[in-house]
Every structure is written in structure tokens, then in C-alpha cells.
Design an enzyme around this catalytic site. Structure first.
Site, short mmCIF file in Angstrom:
data_model
loop_
_atom_site.label_atom_id
_atom_site.label_comp_id
_atom_site.label_asym_id
_atom_site.label_seq_id
_atom_site.Cartn_x
_atom_site.Cartn_y
_atom_site.Cartn_z
N SER A 46 0.83 -1.19 0.00
CA SER A 46 0.00 0.00 0.00
C SER A 46 0.88 1.26 0.00
CB SER A 46 -0.97 -0.04 1.19
OG SER A 46 -2.01 0.90 1.04
N ASP A 160 -5.75 -3.53 -2.49
CA ASP A 160 -4.73 -3.22 -1.48
C ASP A 160 -4.09 -4.48 -0.89
OD1 ASP A 160 -3.48 -2.34 1.04
OD2 ASP A 160 -4.51 -0.45 0.65
#
Length: 314
Positions: A46, A160
Site C-alpha cells: 500500500s 490493497d
């Protein structure tokens, strides 16, 4: 690619997920460099993938200048609202900013071995992005479900990487790291009620009106105490605390199975997920996290303090 001396262990750095708290990674990497420690292998999930990729590309100082100058208005302008299936934000505008400033190298061309972690939305399996466009890999890794639209890559929809591997120690090991420095951005969040009053919208640009409504809604939720009179928690407290618990437990589970030699935990519970305009605070706390752990870093890497006391020597 970076050169490695056979006389010292290969150092990997695992940069964890955490949205705006991830600007602390900039301070961590800068402080390590000042102390004479330069990772050979860079892996990120991320926001960690974003900072790690730009670091591996050799542009950390430029990123620090940009982040330190970010205003709330800038943050809103970079959020290209698009009511698309799968996410509120397209994400192309932000990637265009980085592309214009830094280019978009192939991962194979970076100065250091690098991998970004994403999640296959269909199978739930983690995906290690180690080739092709660096910015596309970053965009996939930061695709927080519900906020950013998933990325379609090689026939799969990716979201993510924090859903499966929030602090990618295992990826560093697979790429050949002997010693891993892990940066966990979520270690102090469980049990903390979020501060819902930190974002002001008085100076926002006109295109941020959609986000203003979100902020105002959160303020209305914040008007009640975290625990209501009947003893039950408020709606937002349940939501935010649940996300914090999930991230914390996944991180603990993954790192219990493959622990890092060094774990840095910046103290960032006062920052919300979207506090991207508070980069200076996060960067400075990243630096402090390194300074707190310097003795352990020295021991783990077999380093000694330099005679001047300003860095480390091998």
C-alpha cells in the site's frame, strides 16, 4: 541494481500499509541513511509500496519535499472522484503527478530489488509485483477497497495488499534478505478512538465539495462521545476500531510466522487514514522511530557507532 558487499548481511526493509501514516516511511528511510544503513532490498504494501518504489528509484528527497509541502487543498485536487464500479476514486490523477515529476520506470530498472504487494480480489491470494510499470504496481497496491478503484492487471482485479500482508517481511526474505527491518504503522492503533476533528475544510477548493460532505458527516458522528449513554460504542467507533483490529491481527499473525529482526513502530495513532496533509508530522515521527531503535539496529547488523557519534560504521 544496488551493489552488495559480501562482508555484511543483505538488508531488507518491509514498509507496511497505513494510508497517510505511511509518510513516516520517508523519515524512517532518511534516518537510516543518515545512520549509515542502506537497505539492499525494498518491499512495500500500500503506502509502503509507494514510498518504497520512489526510494528504490532514487528520488526519496524529492518525495519528502513534495509531501512536506502538501496542503489540504492539494490532497483534494489529487483525488479524482469517479463514481465507478468498485471505488470512489480513479487514482489516475495522483499517478499522473508522480509520472510527470519522476517518470515511470520498469521495476526491473530500479536501483534496488523491489516488490509491491497487492491482493487478488477473486482468489484472496497475495500478489508480488516485481516487473513492469512501477506506478501501475504502486496503484494496485494502494487500492483500498471502496475508496480506490481496483486495478486490472494480467487478467486479474487487484486491490490493497494490506488485506493479506500488511508488513511484507516474507517478501523481503524471498528476495534474499538476511536481516529484515519492518515498519509497522498500525501497532499502536488498537484501543485508540479516532480523532474526528483533525480535518478542516474551510480552505478547500471547489472540486472538493464531495469530500466536504464526507467530512461533515464524520463530524456529526463525532458529536457524540465514543461510548454512548447506553454503554454502546458509536457507529464510527465500531467501524474504525474494527479496521484497526483487523490490520493489527493480520500483521501479528504474519509476523509471528516470519518475524523481522528489527521492528520499527512509529507512534501515529493521532493521524487519521486521510491526513495526507500532515506529512511533516509523520516524517518526523519516522525519524524518531529509528532513533529509538538504533542500539538494536546496530546489534542486528553487527555495526558500531562511528567515532563522531553521528552515524554507524561497519
Amino acid at each position: 541494481m544496488s551493489k552488495h558487499s559480501p562482508h555484511r548481511p543483505r538488508i531488507g526493509i518491509a514498509l507496511g500499509s497505513g494510508s497517510a501514516r505511511g509518510w513516516a516511511h520517508i523519515g524512517v528511510l532518511a534516518a537510516l541513511s543518515e545512520a549509515g544503513v542502506e537497505p539492499d532490498i525494498v518491499c512495500g504494501t500500500s503506502i509502503g509500496a509507494l514510498v518504497g518504489g520512489i526510494y528504490a528509484h532514487g528520488h526519496l528527497e524529492a518525495l519528502e519535499r513534495w509531501v512536506s509541502a502538501l496542503t489540504r487543498g492539494d490532497v483534494f485536487r489529487h483525488m479524482d472522484l469517479a463514481l465507478l464500479s468498485g471505488g470512489l476514486i480513479e487514482g489516475a490523477r495522483l499517478m499522473d503527478v508522480y509520472r510527470a515529476a519522476l517518470g515511470d520506470p520498469a521495476i526491473e530498472e530500479l536501483n534496488k530489488p523491489y516488490a509491491a504487494v497487492a491482493t487478488n480480489l477473486s482468489t484472496g491470494r497475495e500478489v508480488w509485483l516485481q516487473s513492469g510499470s512501477m506506478l501501475e504496481a504502486i496503484r494496485a497496491s494502494v487500492s483500498l477497497p471502496g475508496l480506490f478503484r481496483p486495478v486490472h492487471r494480467e487478467g486479474h482485479w487487484l486491490v490493497d495488499g494490506g488485506l493479506v500482508n500488511p508488513v511484507p517481511v516474507s517478501v523481503c526474505r524471498a528476495l534474499g534478505a538476511d536481516v529484515v527491518i519492518a515498519v509497522n504503522l498500525n501497532g499502536d492503533l488498537v484501543g485508540r478512538y479516532p480523532n474526528l476533528q483533525t480535518v478542516e475544510v474551510d480552505d478547500e477548493p471547489a472540486e472538493a465539495s464531495w469530500f466536504s460532505r464526507v467530512i461533515r458527516g464524520r463530524r456529526e458522528l463525532a458529536a457524540s462521545p465514543p461510548v454512548k449513554q447506553n454503554g454502546g460504542p458509536s457507529f464510527f467507533t465500531v467501524l474504525a476500531s474494527s479496521l484497526n483490529i483487523m490490520q493489527d491481527r493480520i500483521t501479528r499473525s504474519r509476523m509471528a510466522g516470519d518475524p523481522a529482526e528489527i521492528i520499527l513502530t512509529p507512534r501515529l495513532a493521532h493521524l487519521e487514514l486521510l491526513d495526507f496533509a500532515r506529512g511533516k508530522e509523520a516524517i518526523e515521527e519516522g525519524r524518531r522511530a529509528v532513533r529509538r531503535m538504533l542500539p538494536l539496529i546496530e546489534d542486528a547488523l553487527g555495526l558500531e557507532k562511528s567515532p563522531t557519534g553521528t552515524g554507524l560504521t561497519r
